[in-house]
Design an enzyme around this catalytic site. Structure first.
Site, short mmCIF file in Angstrom:
data_model
loop_
_atom_site.label_atom_id
_atom_site.label_comp_id
_atom_site.label_asym_id
_atom_site.label_seq_id
_atom_site.Cartn_x
_atom_site.Cartn_y
_atom_site.Cartn_z
N ARG A 60 0.83 -1.20 0.00
CA ARG A 60 0.00 0.00 0.00
C ARG A 60 0.87 1.25 0.00
O ARG A 60 0.54 2.27 -0.63
CB ARG A 60 -0.92 0.01 1.23
CG ARG A 60 -1.62 1.35 1.45
CD ARG A 60 -2.69 1.27 2.54
NE ARG A 60 -2.20 0.68 3.76
CZ ARG A 60 -1.46 1.32 4.69
NH1 ARG A 60 -1.09 2.58 4.49
NH2 ARG A 60 -1.10 0.70 5.79
N TYR B 186 -16.52 18.03 -14.63
CA TYR B 186 -16.93 16.63 -14.69
C TYR B 186 -17.93 16.31 -13.57
O TYR B 186 -17.76 16.75 -12.44
CB TYR B 186 -15.69 15.74 -14.60
CG TYR B 186 -15.96 14.29 -14.28
CD1 TYR B 186 -16.72 13.50 -15.13
CD2 TYR B 186 -15.44 13.71 -13.12
CE1 TYR B 186 -16.96 12.17 -14.83
CE2 TYR B 186 -15.66 12.38 -12.82
CZ TYR B 186 -16.43 11.61 -13.67
OH TYR B 186 -16.67 10.30 -13.38
N ASP C 8 -7.37 19.53 -14.75
CA ASP C 8 -7.69 18.17 -15.19
C ASP C 8 -7.35 18.10 -16.68
O ASP C 8 -8.04 18.68 -17.51
CB ASP C 8 -9.16 17.88 -14.94
CG ASP C 8 -9.54 16.44 -15.25
OD1 ASP C 8 -8.86 15.81 -16.10
OD2 ASP C 8 -10.51 15.93 -14.68
N LYS D 224 -8.49 6.82 -19.08
CA LYS D 224 -8.79 7.28 -20.42
C LYS D 224 -7.56 7.14 -21.34
O LYS D 224 -7.09 6.03 -21.58
CB LYS D 224 -9.30 8.72 -20.36
CG LYS D 224 -10.39 8.95 -19.32
CD LYS D 224 -11.56 8.02 -19.39
CE LYS D 224 -12.77 8.46 -18.57
NZ LYS D 224 -12.59 8.45 -17.13
#
Length: 449
Positions: free
Chosen positions: A70, A123, A200, A225
């Site tokens: 982690r 978004y 972004d 994406k």
């Protein structure tokens, strides 16, 4: 070839933060080599997948850079090295389990009772986090403003003494509005609160736009994406410049504390996808421009929205926003002439990412008929994969936004968003044209039947 140099900073509650610096190599060279050096033990030219959750220590605190997965993992470390190199001006990169987790971490880093200024058509997931999560859990307020068209005084008047972040998307989703990033950075620097500017950069990827070179403080990506590019990974990332080491350390601490980290396999897949980012983005852009031209020619289309088109009102802003390597690509294309004598200059416009939106003649009925008549464009949410996708924002990605607010943002029932893939462009154009004929062919241009 010049490989990235790593300088380790203080360990802030997790895997040691590294400053990743790359030098003079071109974008595609960095994509393939930085973070993907041959394995020192085996000579493997592709990094192995390290699934181990824990790592042997030769003595208490005496380890080889990893303790618990982690906090740090070889595959995530390699991917973050690649990402910092690809985002021009980047020195620190942090990968998260999703783009939304990236947003949450950045917002939580500003603390309680702060204020954010956000582009108004942000978004939907980011809007939800600002309005439903940050407000309720942090007492954080957000002002949504048109950062594209508002004048300087209107934007400055939205800033407060506790404004900590300005959140930009450019182009926006799904109307592809363009924000002049350098202008917003200048306004932020002129205000006493000196808020951080977050961009972004998902829609353009590090290939077409370099917000850090325009003065942004943090760049975020939905790795899901374009960077991964194959619709098989959910992931996000934040990239920061070298002068934000303390902020990077804070985000690294939160990354470890929250535990919203991607798996080693997903990191391996995303790094593999990034190796072809420069090739894919060129193909996405060329195909999208051709599709946009075809839509412009169609009598069944009211409006085409693609900032790369010479007819787009912000085409000059789009060109100025291009990264140095994308501008070189575009300028080379503009000077080239095909065997039939055509060129980008003669057709008008330049590649500017793979996203195209358009308003079909008619309304929801015609839009839905188009979306069920396409053959190569898949009706699905998301974007940025090698395959072409199409969706109806008003009822899909932006369906949670009230109708009145959608109308103000220009998200009507006839607005269709395309994510243009890298298939043969002639096939994509034919697919769009035949679907338009089916959807609107029985409706005359003036709207009568």
């Amino acid at each position: 070839m010049t490989i990235a140099n790593d300088a380790v900073t203080a360990n802030n509650g997790g895997h040691a933060l590294k400053r990743r610096t790359s030098h003079v190599d071109g974008f595609g060279t960095r994509a393939i080599h930085v973070g993907s050096e041959a394995n020192a033990d085996t000579g493997a030219v592709i990094p192995p997948i390290s699934l181990s959750t824990t790592y042997k220590q030769d003595g208490v605190g005496n380890h080889k850079g990893f303790e618990y997965s982690r906090s740090g993992n070889p595959n995530r470390d390699a991917l973050e090295t690649t990402l910092a190199s690809l985002e021009s001006g980047g020195a620190y990169a942090l990968a998260f389990s999703s783009g939304s987790a990236t947003t949450a971490t950045i917002v939580q880093s500003v603390g309680p009772s702060a204020h954010i200024v956000s582009v108004n058509d942000v978004y939907g997931g980011t809007f939800r986090y600002f309005r439903r999560v940050a407000l309720e859990t942090q007492g954080l307020e957000t002002t949504f403003i048109d950062l594209e068209n508002s004048d300087d005084q209107v934007i400055l008047s939205s800033f407060r003494s506790n404004t900590k972040l300005i959140w930009i998307e450019s182009p926006t989703n799904p109307t592809l509005r363009l924000v002049d990033i350098h202008r917003i950075v200048s306004l932020a620097r002129s205000h006493p609160s000196r808020p951080l500017v977050v961009v972004d950069n998902t829609f353009l990827s590090p290939f077409y736009q370099s917000p850090l070179l325009l003065g942004a403080d943090i760049v975020v990506h939905s790795i899901t994406k374009y960077i991964n590019g194959h619709s098989d990974v959910v992931m996000g990332a934040a990239i920061l410049p070298s002068h934000h080491v303390q902020l990077a350390e804070k985000l690294r601490f939160l990354q470890n504390a929250h535990g919203a980290v991607p798996s080693p396999y997903d990191c391996w897949l995303a790094q593999r996808g990034a190796k072809t980012l420069h090739l894919r983005m060129k193909a996405h852009g060329i195909n999208a421009l051709r599709v946009a031209h075809a839509l412009q020619r169609s009598p069944y289309v009211e409006e085409v929205i693609y900032p790369g088109l010479s007819t787009h009102p912000r085409n000059d802003v789009a060109y100025r926003s291009l990264s140095p390597h994308a501008k070189k690509f575009v300028d080379t294309l503009r000077s080239a002439v095909d065997v039939d004598g055509s060129s980008l200059e003669s057709e008008g416009g330049f590649p500017y990412g793979g996203m195209v939106s358009f308003r079909i003649r008619g309304g929801a009925s015609e839009a839905k008929k188009f979306l069920t008549s396409i053959r190569l464009f898949t009706l699905a949410e998301s974007l940025g994969g090698v395959e072409s996708l199409a969706e109806l924002p008003a009822e899909m990605t932006h369906g949670s936004i009230p109708e009145a607010e959608r109308a103000l943002l220009g998200i009507g029932d006839n607005l269709i968003r395309l994510s243009v893939g890298v298939e043969e462009v002639d096939d994509l154009v034919k697919d769009v044209e035949q679907a338009l004929e089916i959807a609107v062919g029985d409706v005359q241009v003036d709207g009568s039947h």
